[in-house]
Design an enzyme around this catalytic site. Structure first.
Site, PDB file in Angstrom:
ATOM      1  N   ARG A 104       3.069  -2.225   2.815  1.00 29.39           N
ATOM      2  CA  ARG A 104       2.846  -1.373   1.626  1.00 29.39           C
ATOM      3  C   ARG A 104       3.494  -2.125   0.471  1.00 29.39           C
ATOM      4  NH1 ARG A 104       2.920   5.073   0.588  1.00 29.39           N
ATOM      5  NH2 ARG A 104       0.940   4.741   1.656  1.00 29.39           N
ATOM      6  N   HIS A 131      -6.380   1.253  -0.848  1.00 28.27           N
ATOM      7  CA  HIS A 131      -5.714   2.048   0.202  1.00 28.27           C
ATOM      8  C   HIS A 131      -6.736   2.301   1.322  1.00 28.27           C
ATOM      9  CE1 HIS A 131      -2.833   4.422   2.137  1.00 28.27           C
ATOM     10  NE2 HIS A 131      -2.724   5.459   1.329  1.00 28.27           N
ATOM     11  N   GLN A 134      -6.368   5.035   4.165  1.00 32.33           N
ATOM     12  CA  GLN A 134      -6.645   6.398   3.705  1.00 32.33           C
ATOM     13  C   GLN A 134      -8.145   6.677   3.731  1.00 32.33           C
ATOM     14  OE1 GLN A 134      -4.310   8.884   2.587  1.00 32.33           O
ATOM     15  NE2 GLN A 134      -6.145  10.109   2.882  1.00 32.33           N
ATOM     16  N   ASP A 221      -6.642  12.299  -7.230  1.00 27.09           N
ATOM     17  CA  ASP A 221      -5.357  11.714  -6.804  1.00 27.09           C
ATOM     18  C   ASP A 221      -4.400  11.861  -7.986  1.00 27.09           C
ATOM     19  OD1 ASP A 221      -3.394  10.251  -5.438  1.00 27.09           O
ATOM     20  OD2 ASP A 221      -4.323   8.297  -5.821  1.00 27.09           O
ATOM     21  N   CYS A 261      -5.635  12.490  -1.209  1.00 27.75           N
ATOM     22  CA  CYS A 261      -4.896  11.701  -0.210  1.00 27.75           C
ATOM     23  C   CYS A 261      -3.477  12.221  -0.011  1.00 27.75           C
ATOM     24  CB  CYS A 261      -4.888  10.227  -0.605  1.00 27.75           C
ATOM     25  SG  CYS A 261      -4.045   9.891  -2.158  1.00 27.75           S
ATOM     26  N   ARG A 289      -5.298  10.684   9.301  1.00 26.68           N
ATOM     27  CA  ARG A 289      -4.678   9.358   9.193  1.00 26.68           C
ATOM     28  C   ARG A 289      -4.300   8.857  10.584  1.00 26.68           C
ATOM     29  NH1 ARG A 289      -2.327   7.762   4.404  1.00 26.68           N
ATOM     30  NH2 ARG A 289      -2.182   5.772   5.497  1.00 26.68           N
TER      31      ARG A 289
HETATM   32  N1  NVA Z   1      -2.605   6.279  -5.977  1.00 25.68           N
HETATM   33  C1  NVA Z   1      -1.419   6.668  -5.245  1.00 25.68           C
HETATM   34  C2  NVA Z   1      -1.742   6.923  -3.822  1.00 25.68           C
HETATM   35  C3  NVA Z   1      -0.576   7.444  -3.005  1.00 25.68           C
HETATM   36  C4  NVA Z   1      -0.915   7.647  -1.566  1.00 25.68           C
HETATM   37  C5  NVA Z   1      -0.356   5.605  -5.380  1.00 25.68           C
HETATM   38  O1  NVA Z   1      -0.685   4.401  -5.306  1.00 25.68           O
HETATM   39  O2  NVA Z   1       0.799   5.951  -5.592  1.00 25.68           O
HETATM   40  N1   CP Z   2      -1.639   9.286   1.392  1.00 24.94           N
HETATM   41  C1   CP Z   2      -0.580   8.500   1.657  1.00 24.94           C
HETATM   42  O1   CP Z   2      -0.689   7.294   1.809  1.00 24.94           O
HETATM   43  O2   CP Z   2       0.595   9.170   1.767  1.00 24.94           O
HETATM   44  P1   CP Z   2       2.027   8.504   1.844  1.00 24.94           P
HETATM   45  O3   CP Z   2       2.292   7.838   0.523  1.00 24.94           O
HETATM   46  O4   CP Z   2       2.954   9.670   2.092  1.00 24.94           O
HETATM   47  O5   CP Z   2       2.064   7.509   2.966  1.00 24.94           O
END
Ligand code: NVA
Ligand code: CP
Length: 302
Positions: A104, A131, A134, A221, A261, A289
């Site tokens: 990540r 992502h 997801q 989102d 998500c 997930r």
């Molecule tokens: N667009 C958000 C998704 C979180 C799961 C982010 O990147 O923070």
């Molecule tokens: N949707 C998602 O990726 O959630 P987290 O940031 O909690 O892993």
């Protein structure tokens, strides 16, 4: 052959379809409390996370456990990355002891660097660009709730962020229609897609109502993604008309579902009564997930 999963395009459409079928089987095993194949016995996966996570960490750790393996989680302060050891060296070391690496990362380039130097599969558990894990769960949820993915209409309402770009990948790969409604200046960077702006499946509008009209899925989102905390600026004003409200949902198809998500911010990108309402499938989406990623792990370790 070593395969990575950095973006949805790392899988062919037919592979995604097969993976979703397998995810449904694995979900059924889980629901009926039957053990799944112990394909990770004596195997481990490492989670190298630069950003916070609830669902992604949880689902990969539980998946490894269900498969009889184990998972090792590293936040930035848990490894020598913080003291300047390179991503390339870290990828080599991890590859010598674990069988899968989930990243990540703030920058997608970092995920690519892991892939360049690792000798085990890299799974992108979110980057600034994509992502894809997801989206596997989201597609599984569409398949369950709508009964099909092809020939559906999905309305993306909100920020043109990593999730929006990944929905655009899914639309291009699997042949559904994606209508994107964003405020001026917040469109997604579709140059991130191999077919870029050319995809006939993707339309833009400035009206959330127009996007939602007769849609099968309405999805949004957060207005502020991780890593953008210092960029709030005028976002709240720009995004306010893009909140998914009951009246936006009323423009959608009669059986339309609402997806997100998560984490969600009630009263910002989505009204509380939509997120917690009858059309919302967000809790199933989050659980999916686990099942979608179990199918992905099987595929990549095979
Ligand atoms: N667009 C958000 C998704 C979180 C799961 C982010 O990147 O923070
Ligand atoms: N949707 C998602 O990726 O959630 P987290 O940031 O909690 O892993």
């Amino acid at each position: 052959m070593l395969r990575h999963f950095l973006s949805l395009e790392d899988l062919k459409a037919a592979e995604i379809v097969a993976l979703l079928e397998r995810a449904a089987e694995l979900k059924n095993m889980w629901r009926t409390r039957r053990s799944c194949p112990q394909i990770m016995r004596n195997r481990s996966l490492a989670l190298m996370f630069e950003k916070e996570s609830t669902r992604t960490r949880l689902s990969f750790e539980v998946a490894a456990y269900h498969f009889g393996g184990n998972a090792l989680f590293f936040s930035p302060k848990d490894s020598q990355l913080k003291r300047g050891e390179s991503v390339a060296d870290t990828a080599r070391i991890l590859s010598s002891m674990v069988d899968l690496i989930v990243t990540r990362t703030g920058s997608h380039l970092t995920a690519m660097t892991y892939a360049e130097h690792a000798t085990v599969p890299i799974i992108n558990g979110l980057s600034d660009a994509y992502h894809p894990c997801q989206l596997l769960a989201d597609l599984l949820t569409m398949q369950e709730k709508i009964g099909r993915i092809e020939n559906t209409v999905v309305a993306w309402i909100g920020d043109g962020n990593n999730m929006c770009v990944t929905w655009a990948s899914a639309a291009s790969l699997l042949g559904f229609n994606l209508r994107i409604a964003t405020p001026e200046g917040y469109r997604p960077d579709l140059d991130l897609l191999p077919n870029g702006q050319d995809s006939e499946c993707i339309e833009f509008t400035a009206s959330p109502y127009e996007a939602a009209t007769a849609a099968d899925v309405v999805v949004t989102d957060t207005w502020l993604s991780m890593g953008q905390e210092d960029q709030e600026g005028h976002r709240p004003q720009a995004f306010e008309p893009f909140q998914v409200t009951e009246s936006v949902m009323a423009s959608a198809g009669r059986n339309a579902i609402f997806m997100h998500c998560l984490p969600a911010y009630r009263g910002k990108e989505v009204a509380a009564n939509v997120l917690d309402g009858e059309r919302s499938v967000v809790w199933d989406e989050a659980e999916n997930r686990l099942h979608a990623q179990k199918a992905l792990i099987e595929f990549l370790l095979d």
